[in-house]
Write an enzyme that holds these catalytic residues in place. Structure first.
Site, short mmCIF file in Angstrom:
data_model
loop_
_atom_site.label_atom_id
_atom_site.label_comp_id
_atom_site.label_asym_id
_atom_site.label_seq_id
_atom_site.Cartn_x
_atom_site.Cartn_y
_atom_site.Cartn_z
N PRO A 299 -74.30 -78.80 -66.87
CA PRO A 299 -74.20 -77.87 -67.99
C PRO A 299 -75.13 -76.68 -67.82
O PRO A 299 -76.28 -76.82 -67.38
CB PRO A 299 -74.61 -78.72 -69.19
CG PRO A 299 -74.34 -80.13 -68.77
CD PRO A 299 -74.62 -80.17 -67.31
N GLU A 300 -74.63 -75.49 -68.15
CA GLU A 300 -75.47 -74.29 -68.06
C GLU A 300 -76.18 -74.08 -69.39
O GLU A 300 -75.98 -74.79 -70.36
CB GLU A 300 -74.61 -73.10 -67.65
CG GLU A 300 -73.85 -73.40 -66.35
CD GLU A 300 -73.51 -72.17 -65.52
OE1 GLU A 300 -74.17 -71.13 -65.66
OE2 GLU A 300 -72.57 -72.28 -64.69
N LYS B 147 -82.14 -75.16 -69.32
CA LYS B 147 -81.34 -76.38 -69.29
C LYS B 147 -82.10 -77.59 -69.84
O LYS B 147 -81.64 -78.71 -69.69
CB LYS B 147 -80.89 -76.65 -67.85
CG LYS B 147 -80.03 -75.53 -67.27
CD LYS B 147 -79.58 -75.84 -65.85
CE LYS B 147 -78.76 -74.70 -65.28
NZ LYS B 147 -78.23 -74.99 -63.93
N ASN C 244 -74.20 -72.09 -61.70
CA ASN C 244 -73.38 -71.52 -60.63
C ASN C 244 -72.31 -70.55 -61.14
O ASN C 244 -72.00 -69.56 -60.48
CB ASN C 244 -72.72 -72.64 -59.82
CG ASN C 244 -72.43 -72.22 -58.40
OD1 ASN C 244 -73.12 -71.35 -57.86
ND2 ASN C 244 -71.42 -72.79 -57.79
N ARG D 123 -75.63 -74.55 -53.49
CA ARG D 123 -74.39 -74.47 -54.24
C ARG D 123 -73.50 -73.41 -53.60
O ARG D 123 -73.98 -72.56 -52.85
CB ARG D 123 -74.64 -74.12 -55.71
CG ARG D 123 -75.53 -75.10 -56.46
CD ARG D 123 -74.88 -76.45 -56.67
NE ARG D 123 -73.69 -76.35 -57.52
CZ ARG D 123 -73.72 -76.32 -58.85
NH1 ARG D 123 -74.89 -76.36 -59.49
NH2 ARG D 123 -72.61 -76.27 -59.55
#
Length: 341
Positions: free
Chosen positions: A2-3, A51, A201, A310
């Site tokens: 989760p962002e 986060k 990302n 990533r």
């Protein structure tokens, strides 16, 4: 994972559901032994920083947030963590927040059942229950109890969060200064939570495209003006995400251009995908998961490669900016669509 906007939505949901209430705390899984210490305390509120989520609990609701008796539950959802909610009508405005999970009670229809009789799944790390409902936490990367010193130590490790108030611009300037001191690529720096907190990302790829910025350019090559523009665009994008639960970075006039996306086996799931009127995934992003497809704006093939552990996605033609100020914010001032949609 989760962002940042998701964690801010989670903090708001938990505060609305349990704020000021005495809660029952348990660890059905048995891996969070400190739950017994929290049982019967009052949840003073909820705080999101990037986060990271903090839940302060105290013996009574009139205890000051900075009192030494306050215990802070520190949670980082990581890749697999999520919260699921069940309760009386109107208790929570979301069934689940975080990684995709079955709802409380394991079956969709269980949400409408008597929540007081719902047996937690054996994977539940922490269950909070109040007078009107409950919330189950499963699969977090971190779930621990900290005192005020421990909480501050976590905060000291984090960069500024675009979703937290920044009335004097200190967070914006701090972000720009940290980037400009580093030879690391801007694509990697945006994923460094010590540089800027809450960016994942999707926001990385999309914000760099909107800034027309090459992901490989070193931070030292970038101007303060460009970086402050990038910060302001992220503020608008994350604010939209926190309000709606969805990441949408495309301007309305671009959404029907090359409206395709390369889904993984499980797809890029967003809140409200089943609701009528939402922007569908294939129209939501400029470059994220669009590798090998034509750029929406110039037709050049979108590329991808590993960067900072990533995959980063970018258009090699549109994203040529290296040191001058981006034209994006002058063409789309203050990302007004994101603030008003």
């Amino acid at each position: 994972m989760p962002e940042g906007h998701t964690v801010h939505r989670l903090a708001a949901a938990l505060e609305r559901s349990f704020g000021g209430q005495r809660v029952r705390a348990s660890s059905p899984q048995g891996r969070f032994s400190d739950a017994a210490e929290l049982d019967g305390l009052v949840l003073l509120g909820a705080e999101a920083v990037g986060k990271h989520l903090f839940l302060p609990l105290a013996p009574s609701a009139d205890v000051a947030a900075d009192s030494p008796v306050v215990l802070h539950v520190h949670i980082h959802l990581g890749l697999y963590g999520s919260w699921t909610f069940a309760g009386d009508p109107g208790f929570a405005d979301a069934h689940a927040i975080g990684a995709p999970r079955l709802r409380v009670g394991e079956q969709e229809e269980a949400v409408g059942a008597d929540w007081r009789r719902l047996v937690p799944r054996p994977t539940v790390r922490l269950r909070l229950a109040g007078p009107s409902g409950l919330a189950d936490l499963t699969g977090p990367a971190t779930c621990e109890v900290l005192d005020a010193v421990g909480r501050q130590a976590v905060l000291d490790r984090l960069g500024p969060d675009p979703l937290r108030p920044d009335p004097d611009g200190a967070g914006r300037r701090r972000f720009a200064e940290r980037v400009r001191r580093s030879r690391t690529t801007i694509g990697a720096l945006l994923m460094n939570q010590q540089v800027i907190a809450g960016i994942g990302n999707i926001y990385r790829a999309e914000a760099l495209f909107r800034a027309r910025l090459d992901p490989q350019v070193p931070g030292t090559d970038l101007s303060a003006f460009l970086l402050e523009d990038l910060w302001e665009d992220l503020v608008a994008l994350l604010a939209y995400g926190a309000r709606t639960g969805r990441i949408v970075t495309t301007e309305p006039e671009h959404r029907d251009l090359e409206a395709r996306i390369l889904e993984r086996s499980r797809g890029t799931r967003q809140n409200g995908d089943e609701d009528a009127g939402v922007v569908p995934r294939e129209k939501s992003f400029y470059v994220y998961h669009r590798q090998t497809l034509p750029c929406r704006l110039c037709g050049t093939t979108v590329r991808s490669q590993d960067l900072a552990a990533r995959t980063v996605f970018w258009c090699p033609r549109c994203q040529r900016v290296r040191s001058r100020r981006s034209n994006w914010t002058r063409e789309h001032p203050a990302a007004a669509w994101a603030l008003s949609s």
